[in-house]
Design a protein around this motif. Structure first.
Motif: not given
Length: 235
Positions: A22, A27, A175, A195, A204
């Motif tokens: 990611n 993502h 990330d 993202p 998330e």
């Protein structure tokens, strides 16, 4: 935090350190989602749990121990090689080669590293599919870390010692903000990769780490664009 690279903040950098999942791929490719499903299945089979119960325990282990693997090792003494082989048995063809990212990484001045809580095989397969593997000088994986995952301080110190990385000459891309706390304390410049068009979703919300905002120097939702801007400035 800022979205725009500041030339003065990167002119001194000689070591470029990248998380893998990611971070080096977007993502929305959902590659890590495949791993996540495999980890849930592994926990369920190991402990004879329903999918929902296995999922709940998996996330508890992740939050308490840094990785599901670390938690399973400490609580249940599992074989890490068996775990890593099974959870990384995924379809890498979903990843689209990223020549823009590859060109930007290639042109960065200095050494480039992948620093991942996954294993080397997963990192190599992922980077190869993205078309960027050849641009990295080394991969520091969970095995090289002695199976101690980020964000444990000793893991970063082990990486820095092994590769003679000096904090103030390095930048780390991640990330997860909590994984940038130690690099920041070691003097590294820190970049949080979020993202694209970032809006938190159910998967998330618990990973946003608002408590670590002070550990993040820059934020980007376009790693290739961010690096290209740095390269253009350096040129």
């Amino acid at each position: 935090m800022t979205m725009t690279p500041d030339p003065a903040r990167f002119a001194h950098v000689t070591d470029w350190v990248f998380d893998l999942d990611n971070t080096l791929y977007p993502h929305h490719s959902n590659l890590f989602a495949q791993i996540d499903v495999k980890m849930t299945a592994y926990v369920g089979e190991l402990l004879t749990l329903s999918r929902d119960d296995a999922r709940k325990l998996q996330k508890e282990l992740y939050l308490e121990y840094g990785t599901t693997l670390n938690g399973l090792m400490k609580r249940h003494g599992i074989d890490p090689d068996d775990f890593l082989e099974k959870v990384h048995d995924i379809d890498y063809s979903r990843l689209v080669p990223d020549p823009v990212l590859g060109a930007a990484i290639r042109q960065l001045p200095g050494r480039k590293f992948i620093f991942t809580n996954g294993d080397r095989r997963h990192a190599e397969r992922t980077a190869r599919q993205l078309g960027i593997l050849e641009h990295f000088d080394a991969i520091f994986d969970i095995v090289a870390a002695g199976l101690n995952p980020k964000p444990e301080r000793q893991t970063y110190e082990r990486f820095a010692e092994l590769h003679s990385v000096t904090g103030h000459n390095a930048v780390m891309f991640e990330d997860l903000a909590r994984n940038l706390a130690v690099p920041k304390s070691l003097g590294m410049t820190t970049v949080l990769v979020v993202p694209r068009n970032f809006e938190p979703t159910f998967s998330e919300i618990w990973e946003r780490d608002p408590a670590n905002d002070d550990d993040v120097d820059f934020v980007t939702d376009d790693l290739a664009g961010f690096l290209t801007a740095i390269v253009d400035v350096a040129a």
